[in-house]
Motif scaffolding. Structure first.
Motif, PDB file in Angstrom:
ATOM      1  N   ASN A 110       4.839 -15.461  41.560  1.00 29.23           N
ATOM      2  CA  ASN A 110       3.695 -15.339  42.455  1.00 29.23           C
ATOM      3  C   ASN A 110       4.137 -15.499  43.911  1.00 29.23           C
ATOM      4  O   ASN A 110       4.861 -16.445  44.239  1.00 29.23           O
ATOM      5  N   ARG A 158       2.497 -15.552  47.855  1.00 28.08           N
ATOM      6  CA  ARG A 158       1.289 -15.573  48.670  1.00 28.08           C
ATOM      7  C   ARG A 158       1.681 -15.620  50.152  1.00 28.08           C
ATOM      8  O   ARG A 158       2.652 -16.285  50.514  1.00 28.08           O
ATOM      9  N   GLU A 186       3.201 -23.803  39.131  1.00 31.30           N
ATOM     10  CA  GLU A 186       2.754 -22.475  39.525  1.00 31.30           C
ATOM     11  C   GLU A 186       1.718 -22.614  40.630  1.00 31.30           C
ATOM     12  O   GLU A 186       0.915 -23.558  40.636  1.00 31.30           O
ATOM     13  N   PHE A 210      -3.482 -20.943  43.565  1.00 25.54           N
ATOM     14  CA  PHE A 210      -4.442 -20.101  44.282  1.00 25.54           C
ATOM     15  C   PHE A 210      -3.931 -18.665  44.339  1.00 25.54           C
ATOM     16  O   PHE A 210      -2.730 -18.414  44.414  1.00 25.54           O
ATOM     17  N   ALA A 211      -4.876 -17.726  44.282  1.00 24.62           N
ATOM     18  CA  ALA A 211      -4.554 -16.314  44.394  1.00 24.62           C
ATOM     19  C   ALA A 211      -4.549 -15.905  45.853  1.00 24.62           C
ATOM     20  O   ALA A 211      -5.030 -16.638  46.721  1.00 24.62           O
ATOM     21  N   GLN A 212      -4.021 -14.690  46.137  1.00 28.85           N
ATOM     22  CA  GLN A 212      -3.996 -14.231  47.523  1.00 28.85           C
ATOM     23  C   GLN A 212      -5.405 -14.137  48.094  1.00 28.85           C
ATOM     24  O   GLN A 212      -5.649 -14.497  49.249  1.00 28.85           O
ATOM     25  N   ASP A 213      -6.354 -13.687  47.282  1.00 30.66           N
ATOM     26  CA  ASP A 213      -7.729 -13.550  47.770  1.00 30.66           C
ATOM     27  C   ASP A 213      -8.378 -14.904  48.050  1.00 30.66           C
ATOM     28  O   ASP A 213      -9.410 -14.965  48.725  1.00 30.66           O
ATOM     29  N   ASP A 214      -7.790 -15.978  47.504  1.00 28.30           N
ATOM     30  CA  ASP A 214      -8.337 -17.319  47.756  1.00 28.30           C
ATOM     31  C   ASP A 214      -7.937 -17.863  49.124  1.00 28.30           C
ATOM     32  O   ASP A 214      -8.521 -18.834  49.600  1.00 28.30           O
TER      33      ASP A 214
END
Length: 618
Positions: free
Chosen positions: A225, A227, A337, A340-344
């Motif tokens: 992942n 970000r 891991e 948080f996701a990129q959109d978060d």
């Protein structure tokens, strides 16, 4: 290391960044270990840590840059991991590899092979090309001969930047404006690269005349992942050294910032990179841009470099995203891991960081050569964050960089941050040490900066120096000289046993001073008396005795990188006699008038104090 993560972390750094990392560790329930040089035995990071180890004398090469001493301290302390902070060994892939190979100690940072790929600029450029990230025209192979520099200039035009492979922040970079400068600047860049980064390999780039400096904070885990946490604008620079950083950039449209952020993610993914880092870009400024206008999505931007570590200005991103980057460095190293996701990732409001350096901006930003914090009363209130390590009464340590604190101000928008910054800087009360606070206050009323139309060349090429003089006179404080008859009684002792630090509090007011050297000499378990330093010009050293000729003395404390003359040489006014490294910058010491070298009082690698004799000319 327990099943739940690290139990103890050694921070291989000093000052405010060491304290910053230790605070993150404390919030995660992790014990901390400090390392310190002889010059830093009373440092704020030493006070903050749970335990501390002496790793050598003041000279950084013999302490904070000593690979074996740092790893040995970690193993003796039982630390599970080493966090390097920034500077010193933070981007040293060789050191990271040694930590990875050490028994029982883990590296908190990118893997050493990824650091090597992205830390060496030619390899980084190749990776970015593969990831379809725009790069400035330049070489992908190391450059050895001045003729290569001249050929590059003939093809792409001057000026040409010669950059050290392992460099950053302007260190190890020289600019060639014409072919006849190529040989001297190439030699100088290679020398700085060797001195600062143990790597004299250099490469070439077309030097952009009026760029903005935009950098993207990234964090990546071992699960693949990646970000990005938005961008920071670091365009306000003096001689390639950042002065004020902010986020988000006041110059970028949303479309352009998204393109730059995604380019950073592509490049990091291509490099198989983990942990925190920063991808830096140069963005072409539109000189005709009006206040309030932003740069559109078709604006040219070019990859500059990757900083494979935490940045000085990471605090700006933390304030506008709410993400603790240092904690995520530690968690990623523990194998976690990203949660948080990129959109978060949401950027809220605005933030600025003001580097509070012990420098006199009115004297060409000359670093303070000593002093103590007679008054240290930092600002507070909503939207104000202080990252520091020094406290009132502390002496200024001048062996390393000049930063004494970082002031980070945040608010709903840039306008509020500017007004809040004015208030906070006016509240910041420091006496005893000259600082750049007056310069910062000046910039918050500077039309070019306030409208966000400054470039990396603004301070060096356009700002009227008289305005800095006026600000220093209006708001500045000077370093106070201690009274000759001032008597200081020490009642707090530091004892080292096998290099580990212990503190003994024996403070008593009004008692006669204790002869610390005599006490230490009679205590086999404590520190031994420190020998007197026989510096240049001291007859006891067998070096330079008093001479009748023109004496060239050191104007600041530092280390001799190169001696260009020998006794008997004839020199002309303006000739470079030697090169002095001070505050991480290379300074030429030149002859003010012609003559014959009667005596050379120093050699390569010598440490000197301000006023020490360097050369005598007849």
């Amino acid at each position: 290391m327990s099943d739940n993560g690290f139990d103890k972390v050694l921070v291989a750094n000093r000052g405010e960044i060491a304290v910053r990392v230790m605070r993150a560790c404390e919030e995660l329930g992790i014990d901390t270990v400090a390392v310190y040089s002889e010059a830093d035995k009373h440092g704020g990071h030493v006070r903050y840590a749970d335990e501390a180890y002496n790793v050598g004398p003041a000279r950084a090469a013999d302490s904070y840059l000593d690979h074996d001493a740092i790893i040995d301290a970690a193993q003796r302390s039982g630390a599970d991991a080493i966090h390097p902070g920034y500077g010193f060994l933070a981007e040293n892939a060789t050191f990271a590899g040694k930590v990875e190979d050490a028994d029982g100690v883990q590296w908190i940072g990118p893997a050493s092979d990824a650091m090597e790929r992205l830390g060496e600029k030619t390899k980084a450029r190749q990776i970015m090309q593969s990831a379809d990230v725009p790069i400035v025209p330049g070489t992908t192979d190391p450059v050895e001969d001045p003729e290569e520099v001249e050929a590059f200039g003939d093809e792409y035009g001057y000026p040409v930047a010669i950059k050290a492979e392992g460099g950053g922040g302007g260190r190890g970079m020289k600019v060639v404006h014409a072919a006849d400068e190529a040989a001297d600047q190439l030699q100088s860049a290679k020398r700085e690269g060797e001195a600062y980064f143990d790597n004299d390999s250099v490469y070439l780039e077309r030097y952009l005349e009026n760029p903005r400096h935009i950098e993207v904070q990234i964090v990546a885990d071992s699960q693949g992942n990646v970000r990005h946490l938005g961008e920071r604008d670091c365009s306000l620079q003096r001689r390639h050294q950042k002065v004020i950083e902010e986020g988000p950039s006041p110059a970028l449209s949303d479309e352009l910032r998204e393109k730059i952020g995604e380019a950073a993610r592509r490049g990091v993914r291509e490099a198989d990179y983990t942990n925190a880092g920063t991808v830096e870009f140069l963005v072409e400024e539109d000189e005709d841009r009006e206040p309030g206008e932003v740069l559109g999505p078709d604006t040219n931007f070019y990859f500059l470099e990757v900083n494979t570590r935490i940045q000085v200005e990471h605090c700006v991103t933390e304030e506008i995203t709410g993400i603790d980057i240092v904690k995520w460095q530690i968690r990623v190293a523990e194998g976690d891991e990203l949660a948080f996701a990129q959109d978060d990732v949401e950027v809220r409001g605005h933030a600025m960081e003001f580097r509070i350096n012990a420098e006199n901006a009115a004297d060409d930003f000359a670093p303070a050569t000593g002093g103590s914090l007679e008054t240290y009363d930092p600002p507070g209130g909503i939207g104000v964050r202080m990252d520091d390590a020094l406290r009132q009464g502390d002496d200024l340590v001048t062996d390393y960089d000049s930063m004494i604190a970082k002031l980070i101000v945040s608010g709903e928008d840039r306008e509020e941050v500017i007004e809040r910054g004015k208030r906070a800087l006016a509240e910041f009360d420091i006496e005893g040490i000259v600082t750049v606070i007056p310069f910062h206050r000046l910039m918050l009323d500077d039309e070019r900066f306030v409208t966000g139309r400054h470039t990396t060349k603004y301070l060096d090429n356009h700002l009227d120096p008289e305005r800095i003089d006026e600000a220093q006179e209006k708001w500045g404080t000077e370093t106070a000289a201690p009274a000759d008859d001032e008597e200081v009684t020490e009642r707090e002792f530091t004892v080292e046993v096998n290099g580990k630090r212990f503190e003994v509090e024996l403070e008593e007011r009004g008692a006669p001073a204790i002869d610390i050297d005599a006490a230490a000499a009679g205590d086999s378990g404590g520190t031994q008396p420190r020998p007197e330093r026989a510096g240049p010009g001291d007859d006891s050293s067998g070096g330079a005795a008093a001479a009748d000729g023109e004496q060239v003395a050191a104007e600041m404390q530092g280390t001799i990188l190169d001696v260009n003359v020998a006794e008997g040489d004839e020199v002309a006014a303006g000739d470079v006699l030697l090169v002095l490294e001070a505050m991480k910058m290379e300074n030429d010491v030149v002859a003010e008038s012609g003559g014959v070298v009667e005596k050379v009082a120093v050699g390569e690698g010598d440490s000197v104090d301000m006023g020490d004799l360097l050369v005598v000319l007849d």
